[in-house]
Design an enzyme around this catalytic site. Structure first.
Site, PDB file in Angstrom:
ATOM      1  N   SER A 120      63.913 -38.890  39.250  1.00  0.00           N
ATOM      2  CA  SER A 120      62.986 -39.037  40.370  1.00  0.00           C
ATOM      3  C   SER A 120      63.357 -38.135  41.534  1.00  0.00           C
ATOM      4  O   SER A 120      64.525 -37.817  41.759  1.00  0.00           O
ATOM      5  CB  SER A 120      62.963 -40.482  40.841  1.00  0.00           C
ATOM      6  OG  SER A 120      62.561 -41.329  39.799  1.00  0.00           O
TER       7      SER A 120
HETATM    8  N1  SAH Z   1      65.327 -44.021  37.584  1.00  0.00           N
HETATM    9  C1  SAH Z   1      65.386 -42.702  37.003  1.00  0.00           C
HETATM   10  C2  SAH Z   1      64.005 -42.182  36.667  1.00  0.00           C
HETATM   11  C3  SAH Z   1      63.790 -42.058  35.232  1.00  0.00           C
HETATM   12  S1  SAH Z   1      62.139 -41.611  34.757  1.00  0.00           S
HETATM   13  C4  SAH Z   1      66.098 -41.769  37.959  1.00  0.00           C
HETATM   14  O1  SAH Z   1      66.858 -42.211  38.762  1.00  0.00           O
HETATM   15  O2  SAH Z   1      65.917 -40.595  37.895  1.00  0.00           O
HETATM   16  C5  SAH Z   1      61.540 -43.159  34.188  1.00  0.00           C
HETATM   17  C6  SAH Z   1      62.291 -43.800  33.058  1.00  0.00           C
HETATM   18  O3  SAH Z   1      61.581 -44.980  32.685  1.00  0.00           O
HETATM   19  C7  SAH Z   1      62.402 -42.973  31.786  1.00  0.00           C
HETATM   20  O4  SAH Z   1      63.767 -42.811  31.470  1.00  0.00           O
HETATM   21  C8  SAH Z   1      61.683 -43.788  30.732  1.00  0.00           C
HETATM   22  O5  SAH Z   1      62.266 -43.725  29.449  1.00  0.00           O
HETATM   23  C9  SAH Z   1      61.805 -45.197  31.323  1.00  0.00           C
HETATM   24  N2  SAH Z   1      60.838 -46.172  30.817  1.00  0.00           N
HETATM   25  C10 SAH Z   1      59.513 -46.015  30.582  1.00  0.00           C
HETATM   26  N3  SAH Z   1      58.970 -47.162  30.113  1.00  0.00           N
HETATM   27  C11 SAH Z   1      59.995 -48.073  30.073  1.00  0.00           C
HETATM   28  C12 SAH Z   1      60.090 -49.445  29.663  1.00  0.00           C
HETATM   29  N4  SAH Z   1      59.022 -50.126  29.203  1.00  0.00           N
HETATM   30  N5  SAH Z   1      61.295 -50.043  29.744  1.00  0.00           N
HETATM   31  C13 SAH Z   1      62.397 -49.388  30.188  1.00  0.00           C
HETATM   32  N6  SAH Z   1      62.370 -48.092  30.584  1.00  0.00           N
HETATM   33  C14 SAH Z   1      61.189 -47.447  30.518  1.00  0.00           C
END
Ligand code: SAH
Length: 218
Positions: free
Chosen positions: A69
């Protein structure tokens, strides 16, 4: 090798404080939030090839079609969740590489983070260990179902966009609790959900762009 490392360490300090200045300019006011972002070395969470861009205020690829993010969004979401209260027991859905969880861990003692892509969860574990952050409890799970074994939560923060609010997450939000999640398929916006005595109160906030919240495990 050690010279290269100490060199990039110094660069990281400088570029990190520049990142914090940019967040201030963009309107982040909460000093605790800014200090939490300043305390987490974002380059550790990013592929080496992209590490020079770690402190730009942009989303960057994580692999597996996912992105880390944008610092402004991380700061903005936590600022909304923290306004006038403490985070308390917190659940993050979508740990990715663990960056946002590391920032949250600066602000609360009890933090759970779930991820549905196993290799990403493994990466998050390594990254958090690398920065000596042992507070985050990482779980391999479909976050649409929340984390019933640790519920209820005072704070739920979702890092992927749902088409509507997952009912399990509402059920696991403590009375007095706050959840912030991106909602929408094409156009997305942040939705704040507050669990008050009279029921769930929803407030629509900024337009955003997140990867989709998906079902099941990978
Ligand atoms: N919090 C992270 C952002 C990751 S992007 C950061 O600090 O950069 C969003 C993430 O959500 C991805 O890794 C994706 O695999 C996860 N995601 C999507 N759907 C999900 C679900 N149902 N349960 C858990 N994780 C999920």
């Amino acid at each position: 090798m050690s010279q290269v490392l100490s060199g990039s360490g110094m660069t990281s300090q400088r570029t990190r404080s520049r990142m914090i200045e940019r967040l201030r300019e963009k309107g982040i006011r909460n000093e605790r939030v800014l200090a939490a972002l300043a305390a987490v070395p974002r380059h550790v969470f990013i592929e080496e090839a992209l590490a020079s861009r770690a402190y730009e205020d942009t989303a960057l690829p994580l692999g597996f079609s996912q992105t880390i993010s944008q610092p402004f969004i991380v700061a903005r979401m936590i600022e909304v969740l923290l306004e006038g209260r403490e985070l308390g027991k917190t659940l993050e859905i979508g740990a990715g590489c663990g960056y946002q969880a590391a920032v949250l861990a600066q602000l609360t003692k009890e933090i759970y983070a779930v991820e549905r892509i196993e290799p990403l969860l493994a990466k998050a574990k390594l990254n958090l260990r690398a920065i000596q952050q042992f507070r985050v409890r990482l779980k391999y799970a479909d976050g649409q179902l929340g984390l019933p074994e640790a519920a209820p939560f005072d704070t739920i923060i979702v890092a992927a966009a749902a088409s509507s609010v997952p009912p399990a997450l509402l059920q696991q939000l403590a009375l007095g609790g706050r959840m912030l999640l991106p909602v929408g398929k094409g156009e997305q916006y942040l939705l704040l959900v507050e669990h008050r005595a009279e029921g769930f109160v929803e407030t629509r906030l900024d337009g955003v762009r997140f990867v989709p919240l998906l079902s099941g495990l990978e």
